[in-house]
Design a protein around this motif. Sequence first.
Motif, PDB file in Angstrom:
ATOM      1  N   GLN A  84       0.830  -1.206   0.000  1.00 46.96           N
ATOM      2  CA  GLN A  84       0.000   0.000   0.000  1.00 46.96           C
ATOM      3  C   GLN A  84       0.868   1.261   0.000  1.00 46.96           C
ATOM      4  OE1 GLN A  84      -3.716   0.048   2.432  1.00 46.96           O
ATOM      5  NE2 GLN A  84      -2.958  -1.893   3.230  1.00 46.96           N
ATOM      6  N   LEU A  85       1.965   1.240   0.749  1.00 46.57           N
ATOM      7  CA  LEU A  85       2.863   2.396   0.779  1.00 46.57           C
ATOM      8  C   LEU A  85       3.499   2.623  -0.587  1.00 46.57           C
ATOM      9  CD1 LEU A  85       4.609   1.803   4.228  1.00 46.57           C
ATOM     10  CD2 LEU A  85       2.804   3.445   3.703  1.00 46.57           C
ATOM     11  N   VAL A  86       3.861   1.539  -1.264  1.00 49.31           N
ATOM     12  CA  VAL A  86       4.417   1.668  -2.617  1.00 49.31           C
ATOM     13  C   VAL A  86       3.371   2.251  -3.567  1.00 49.31           C
ATOM     14  CG1 VAL A  86       5.380   0.407  -4.579  1.00 49.31           C
ATOM     15  CG2 VAL A  86       6.040  -0.221  -2.247  1.00 49.31           C
ATOM     16  N   ALA A  87       2.126   1.786  -3.430  1.00 52.74           N
ATOM     17  CA  ALA A  87       1.058   2.288  -4.296  1.00 52.74           C
ATOM     18  C   ALA A  87       0.797   3.768  -4.051  1.00 52.74           C
ATOM     19  CB  ALA A  87      -0.222   1.477  -4.071  1.00 52.74           C
ATOM     20  N   VAL A  88       0.842   4.194  -2.799  1.00 48.26           N
ATOM     21  CA  VAL A  88       0.641   5.609  -2.477  1.00 48.26           C
ATOM     22  C   VAL A  88       1.740   6.457  -3.099  1.00 48.26           C
ATOM     23  CG1 VAL A  88       0.640   7.288  -0.594  1.00 48.26           C
ATOM     24  CG2 VAL A  88      -0.649   5.169  -0.358  1.00 48.26           C
TER      25      VAL A  88
END
Length: 257
Positions: A84-88
């Motif tokens: 999720q952090l990578v996607a953000v």
Amino acid sequence: MPQDEDPSTPQSPPDTSPQTPSKQPDKEDQKNSLVNKIQELGQTNVAEMENSNIHCITVVGQIEGHMQLPPQNKTTKYEHIIPQLVAVEQNPKIEGLMLILNTVGGDVEAGLAISEMVASMSKPTTALVLGGGHSIGVPIAVAAKHSFIAETATMTIHPIRLNGLVIGVPQTFEYLEKMQERVINFVTHHSDIEEETFKDLMFAKGNLTRDIGTNVIGEDAMKYGLIDTVGGIGSALQKLNELIEERKDDKNGGILQ
């Protein structure tokens, strides 16, 4: 010469049954999809938040490491948080990240991995400690650009420890000391607390009944410089929007001729 049809042969009646339309996804399928998303990621998008420029991630329960915890434990899995952090970071539509913490701590390496990911993000981030942000939850809270803590929330600062089979050799204790230094360095570099003050809180005696360390409550966390501001969800969102606007101004700024 064509032959006429035999009138005695019965003719099949025309098909007058209504045509079945193609099946559309019903509410039950949507409900199941929603439940699955909650079970897998621990969160779902609110209907009005579909076009929001802010992504919210919750860190609750115990932070799970490389070993899976029993099913009755409420856990936060790092293999769910890191993607999720990578996607953000790579999604241009998301302009800011908000972390909500109510965790008892957990695996040190998993917690530090999440903390490093948050700290290294180029987009604005805020963190809000609700209830508790204990143990390895402290580095995650201070990793954001600006951190908040509720007035009644607490943060337990104590030394790390090992569980399971421990080999009683000097190298084990040297490794434990290096792990401790990693946590101390990260917290002091990403907050305003002094290293000696943080160590004093970590190794204090008499504050915890069955352990050494300190339980820091809301206002005290800000006084020590561990957390930036005492506030709630409204203050955290307002600050995040301010950081987003500042980032936009910096991108649009420059020397004009």
